[in-house]
Design a protein around this motif. Structure first.
Motif, PDB file in Angstrom:
ATOM      1  N   ILE A   1       5.243  14.837 -24.422  1.00 41.53           N
ATOM      2  CA  ILE A   1       5.278  15.145 -23.063  1.00 41.53           C
ATOM      3  C   ILE A   1       3.945  15.221 -22.467  1.00 41.53           C
ATOM      4  CG2 ILE A   1       5.518  17.746 -22.693  1.00 41.53           C
ATOM      5  CD1 ILE A   1       7.663  17.234 -20.519  1.00 41.53           C
ATOM      6  N   ASP A   2       3.800  14.465 -21.413  1.00 41.47           N
ATOM      7  CA  ASP A   2       2.307  14.459 -20.636  1.00 41.47           C
ATOM      8  C   ASP A   2       2.106  16.001 -20.019  1.00 41.47           C
ATOM      9  OD1 ASP A   2       2.037  11.667 -21.353  1.00 41.47           O
ATOM     10  OD2 ASP A   2       2.687  11.178 -19.366  1.00 41.47           O
ATOM     11  N   LEU A   3       1.028  16.211 -19.893  1.00 40.55           N
ATOM     12  CA  LEU A   3       0.521  17.499 -19.325  1.00 40.55           C
ATOM     13  C   LEU A   3      -0.403  17.214 -18.222  1.00 40.55           C
ATOM     14  CD1 LEU A   3       0.460  20.023 -22.348  1.00 40.55           C
ATOM     15  CD2 LEU A   3       2.346  19.820 -20.794  1.00 40.55           C
ATOM     16  N   PRO A   4       0.020  16.909 -16.963  1.00 40.58           N
ATOM     17  CA  PRO A   4      -1.105  16.641 -16.241  1.00 40.58           C
ATOM     18  C   PRO A   4      -2.061  17.826 -15.915  1.00 40.58           C
ATOM     19  CG  PRO A   4       1.219  15.928 -15.413  1.00 40.58           C
ATOM     20  CD  PRO A   4       1.178  16.654 -16.564  1.00 40.58           C
TER      21      PRO A   4
ATOM     22  N   SER B   1       0.834  -1.271  -0.102  1.00 40.90           N
ATOM     23  CA  SER B   1      -0.293   0.024   0.073  1.00 40.90           C
ATOM     24  C   SER B   1       0.814   1.192   0.163  1.00 40.90           C
ATOM     25  CB  SER B   1      -0.992  -0.033   1.128  1.00 40.90           C
ATOM     26  OG  SER B   1      -1.997  -0.967   1.179  1.00 40.90           O
ATOM     27  N   ARG B   2       2.050   1.154   0.551  1.00 38.90           N
ATOM     28  CA  ARG B   2       2.979   2.258   0.646  1.00 38.90           C
ATOM     29  C   ARG B   2       3.460   2.623  -0.642  1.00 38.90           C
ATOM     30  NH1 ARG B   2       4.822   0.272   5.576  1.00 38.90           N
ATOM     31  NH2 ARG B   2       6.827  -0.189   4.538  1.00 38.90           N
ATOM     32  N   PHE B   3       3.750   1.499  -1.325  1.00 34.54           N
ATOM     33  CA  PHE B   3       4.386   1.824  -2.586  1.00 34.54           C
ATOM     34  C   PHE B   3       3.356   2.015  -3.655  1.00 34.54           C
ATOM     35  CE2 PHE B   3       7.864  -1.245  -1.286  1.00 34.54           C
ATOM     36  CZ  PHE B   3       8.863  -0.359  -1.338  1.00 34.54           C
ATOM     37  N   GLU B   4       2.025   1.766  -3.442  1.00 34.89           N
ATOM     38  CA  GLU B   4       0.868   2.298  -4.316  1.00 34.89           C
ATOM     39  C   GLU B   4       0.878   3.713  -3.920  1.00 34.89           C
ATOM     40  OE1 GLU B   4      -1.227   1.161  -6.289  1.00 34.89           O
ATOM     41  OE2 GLU B   4      -1.429  -1.086  -6.122  1.00 34.89           O
ATOM     42  N   ALA B   5       1.071   4.171  -2.884  1.00 38.06           N
ATOM     43  CA  ALA B   5       0.831   5.720  -2.556  1.00 38.06           C
ATOM     44  C   ALA B   5       2.052   6.410  -3.229  1.00 38.06           C
ATOM     45  CB  ALA B   5       0.870   5.911  -1.077  1.00 38.06           C
ATOM     46  N   GLU B   6       3.214   5.875  -3.166  1.00 43.90           N
ATOM     47  CA  GLU B   6       4.421   6.369  -3.780  1.00 43.90           C
ATOM     48  C   GLU B   6       4.213   6.321  -5.318  1.00 43.90           C
ATOM     49  OE1 GLU B   6       9.121   5.306  -4.478  1.00 43.90           O
ATOM     50  OE2 GLU B   6       8.252   4.562  -2.556  1.00 43.90           O
ATOM     51  N   LEU B   7       3.480   5.396  -5.792  1.00 44.51           N
ATOM     52  CA  LEU B   7       3.394   5.434  -7.203  1.00 44.51           C
ATOM     53  C   LEU B   7       2.585   6.450  -7.558  1.00 44.51           C
ATOM     54  CD1 LEU B   7       4.125   4.076 -10.212  1.00 44.51           C
ATOM     55  CD2 LEU B   7       2.108   2.452  -9.332  1.00 44.51           C
TER      56      LEU B   7
ATOM     57  N   SER C   1       2.075  12.082 -10.666  1.00 42.03           N
ATOM     58  CA  SER C   1       1.859  13.640 -11.227  1.00 42.03           C
ATOM     59  C   SER C   1       2.823  14.428 -12.034  1.00 42.03           C
ATOM     60  CB  SER C   1       1.447  14.305 -10.114  1.00 42.03           C
ATOM     61  OG  SER C   1       2.666  14.381  -9.190  1.00 42.03           O
ATOM     62  N   GLN C   2       4.201  13.601 -11.916  1.00 48.36           N
ATOM     63  CA  GLN C   2       5.275  14.059 -12.714  1.00 48.36           C
ATOM     64  C   GLN C   2       5.024  13.377 -14.022  1.00 48.36           C
ATOM     65  OE1 GLN C   2       8.815  12.850 -10.517  1.00 48.36           O
ATOM     66  NE2 GLN C   2       7.857  13.357  -8.789  1.00 48.36           N
ATOM     67  N   SER C   3       5.638  14.325 -15.004  1.00 45.03           N
ATOM     68  CA  SER C   3       5.016  13.930 -16.414  1.00 45.03           C
ATOM     69  C   SER C   3       6.099  12.789 -17.118  1.00 45.03           C
ATOM     70  CB  SER C   3       5.376  15.494 -17.436  1.00 45.03           C
ATOM     71  OG  SER C   3       4.258  16.154 -16.882  1.00 45.03           O
ATOM     72  N   ASP C   4       5.834  11.845 -17.824  1.00 44.79           N
ATOM     73  CA  ASP C   4       6.524  11.117 -18.558  1.00 44.79           C
ATOM     74  C   ASP C   4       6.605  11.855 -20.198  1.00 44.79           C
ATOM     75  OD1 ASP C   4       6.820   9.273 -16.649  1.00 44.79           O
ATOM     76  OD2 ASP C   4       4.829   8.376 -17.391  1.00 44.79           O
ATOM     77  N   TRP C   5       7.614  11.485 -20.767  1.00 43.87           N
ATOM     78  CA  TRP C   5       7.671  11.910 -22.365  1.00 43.87           C
ATOM     79  C   TRP C   5       8.020  10.672 -23.062  1.00 43.87           C
ATOM     80  CZ3 TRP C   5      12.495  11.526 -24.767  1.00 43.87           C
ATOM     81  CH2 TRP C   5      13.450  10.848 -24.166  1.00 43.87           C
TER      82      TRP C   5
ATOM     83  N   GLN D   1      -7.635  17.978  -8.818  1.00 41.98           N
ATOM     84  CA  GLN D   1      -8.914  16.964  -8.690  1.00 41.98           C
ATOM     85  C   GLN D   1      -8.634  15.735  -9.192  1.00 41.98           C
ATOM     86  OE1 GLN D   1     -11.708  18.350  -7.752  1.00 41.98           O
ATOM     87  NE2 GLN D   1     -10.782  20.207  -7.560  1.00 41.98           N
ATOM     88  N   ARG D   2      -7.343  15.183  -9.695  1.00 42.64           N
ATOM     89  CA  ARG D   2      -7.075  13.794 -10.271  1.00 42.64           C
ATOM     90  C   ARG D   2      -5.902  13.186  -9.442  1.00 42.64           C
ATOM     91  NH1 ARG D   2      -8.819  15.392 -15.240  1.00 42.64           N
ATOM     92  NH2 ARG D   2      -6.711  16.022 -16.118  1.00 42.64           N
ATOM     93  N   GLN D   3      -4.656  13.888  -9.786  1.00 44.97           N
ATOM     94  CA  GLN D   3      -3.428  13.222  -9.200  1.00 44.97           C
ATOM     95  C   GLN D   3      -3.310  13.309  -7.730  1.00 44.97           C
ATOM     96  OE1 GLN D   3      -3.504  14.812 -12.004  1.00 44.97           O
ATOM     97  NE2 GLN D   3      -2.656  13.750 -13.556  1.00 44.97           N
ATOM     98  N   ASP D   4      -3.697  14.523  -7.261  1.00 44.59           N
ATOM     99  CA  ASP D   4      -3.759  14.744  -5.612  1.00 44.59           C
ATOM    100  C   ASP D   4      -4.679  13.997  -5.012  1.00 44.59           C
ATOM    101  OD1 ASP D   4      -1.824  16.430  -6.376  1.00 44.59           O
ATOM    102  OD2 ASP D   4      -2.882  18.219  -5.959  1.00 44.59           O
ATOM    103  N   ARG D   5      -5.797  13.650  -5.652  1.00 43.64           N
ATOM    104  CA  ARG D   5      -7.033  12.721  -5.053  1.00 43.64           C
ATOM    105  C   ARG D   5      -6.587  11.271  -5.133  1.00 43.64           C
ATOM    106  NH1 ARG D   5     -10.532  16.225  -2.421  1.00 43.64           N
ATOM    107  NH2 ARG D   5     -10.797  18.021  -3.653  1.00 43.64           N
TER     108      ARG D   5
END
Length: 421
Positions: free
Chosen positions: A296-299, A258-264, A269-273, A304-308
């Motif tokens: 490049i991804d634009l979160p 569960s902790r690694f799920e939270a870390e993931l 929220s950081q962009s991939d390319w 409303q999404r990543q933080d949630r």
């Protein structure tokens, strides 16, 4: 079920007298029953495969996604006089290209760590299940043993009552005994028969329960004595070992995953390319074209999404942590309960073996001496014998209760590897 064989002479003699099944198979020991149960449980193999799958997934999670091969035709006219003519216009070309998504290394490592934690969870669950199976089989074996031994003792009591009843019937004919005494003995005999039927029913139930783990065991014989089970470690030592109990380890593995799920979720929220290279082949001696592009991804709307998602996974990690603590508290309470049961049962066994049984045997001897000296009646001898048998029944209950408590305590210090038959 594998059968241990006796020497050939013994088996040949048993065959001649029609007793092959009874004599050529050794009694089913508790350790043997546990080993057979562990060998034939598909659920243990299922957990092993689940752990293997999670470990394989961890390797794949650490790698970049596979690249993509792209083939196509671009800018092909589909209307007019040049429709579907691949060489009619300047911009028509066939293309071949490659693209690669570049997932961040910390995302891949978090996903791999989550899968490794899942592998730990399944491995610990396998150990936990093996302990549960050991405990269940041992308890059911003891219940079967108790029912079988009870029948032997109750049958002996019934035999004593039948002998006494026969004598009383003769005395009744000569008015040397009262009808009330005969009726009381008949009632006692009927009650003893009911106890025997009850023990027979308990034996059938115990055999059916063992069949869950061993397959059908309708005729399996048991030894006459309980297996030797040494005293457990001290209570403080058992309490210290609780932190490494498989149930706790399963909870910790769930917590870690569960902790690694939270870390993931945090790094998501950081962009991939990604990058792409494409070569375009044109016709009619026109120049070929090369395309190179990056994306490049634009979160968007992180609140409303990543933080949630991160808040969700963090809450689930906390839930797992509280669950592990609840498991530890439950094990602590169960350990204290089992320890108390063992102490009480051990004291009872000691009381029966050192005081009560010797006293009951002495009473039988005294009644026999008194009868031979014409100071006591035959009925008093039967009464003393029945009292001894009843005492042996109570002692049997105490010994089985002590063994059951040891079975429970074994669950907290490594299972039944210490049990000797």
């Amino acid at each position: 079920m594998p059968v241990s064989r006796l020497p050939l002479k013994t088996c040949l003699a048993a065959w001649l007298f029609g007793q092959t099944a009874l004599l050529c198979a050794q009694p089913l020991q508790m350790r043997e029953a546990i080993e057979q149960a562990l060998q034939r449980q598909p659920s243990l193999s299922a957990l092993e495969q689940a752990a293997l799958a999670a470990r394989e997934s961890a390797v794949a999670d650490a790698e970049l996604p596979d690249p993509s091969l792209k083939l196509g035709v671009q800018n092909l006219p589909v209307t007019g006089t040049d429709s579907y003519d691949i060489g009619a216009v300047d911009m028509t070309m066939t293309t071949i290209g490659f693209s690669q998504e570049m997932v961040r290394a910390d995302k891949r490592e978090a996903a791999a760590a989550r899968s490794r934690a899942e592998a730990e969870r399944w491995s610990a669950a396998g150990v936990e299940l093996a302990l549960d199976i050991e405990q269940a089989v041992a308890m059911q074996w003891l219940q079967l043993y108790q029912a079988v031994q009870q029948q032997k003792l109750i049958a002996a009591i019934r035999k004593e009552l039948q002998s006494e009843q026969s004598v009383l019937q003769q005395q009744l004919a000569s008015s040397a005994a009262s009808a009330d005494a005969v009726f009381a003995l008949q009632t006692m005999a009927a009650f003893t028969q009911d106890r025997l039927l009850k023990a027979q029913g308990q034996e059938r139930i115990a055999r059916a329960a063992l069949a869950r783990w061993l397959g059908p065991v309708p005729n399996a014989q048991l030894p006459d004595e309980l297996p030797e089970m040494p005293a457990p470690p001290s209570l403080s030592a058992l309490q210290r070992q609780l932190s490494e109990h498989p149930d706790v380890l399963v909870g910790r593995a769930v917590e870690k995953a569960s902790r690694f799920e939270a870390e993931l979720a945090a790094v998501s929220s950081q962009s991939d390319w990604s990058w792409e290279v494409m070569y375009g082949k044109r016709f009619q001696d026109r120049a070929d074209l090369l395309t190179v592009q990056f994306s490049i991804d634009l979160p968007w709307r992180q609140a409303q999404r990543q933080d949630r998602r991160f808040a969700e996974k963090t809450a689930l990690a906390e839930q797992a942590r509280f669950g592990t603590e609840d498991i530890r508290q439950r094990l602590q309470a169960q350990l204290l309960e089992a320890w108390s049961a063992w102490e009480v049962a051990s004291a009872r066994v000691d009381n029966y073996e050192t005081v009560l049984l010797p006293a009951a045997k002495a009473q039988v001897d005294t009644a026999g001496v008194g009868y031979r000296a014409a100071r006591q009646s035959l009925a008093e001898i039967w009464k003393a014998r029945r009292s001894l048998l009843e005492m042996q029944l109570e002692a049997l209950d105490a010994r089985v209760a002590r063994a059951l408590a040891l079975v429970h305590l074994a669950h907290y210090h490594g299972g039944f590897s210490h049990v000797a038959n």
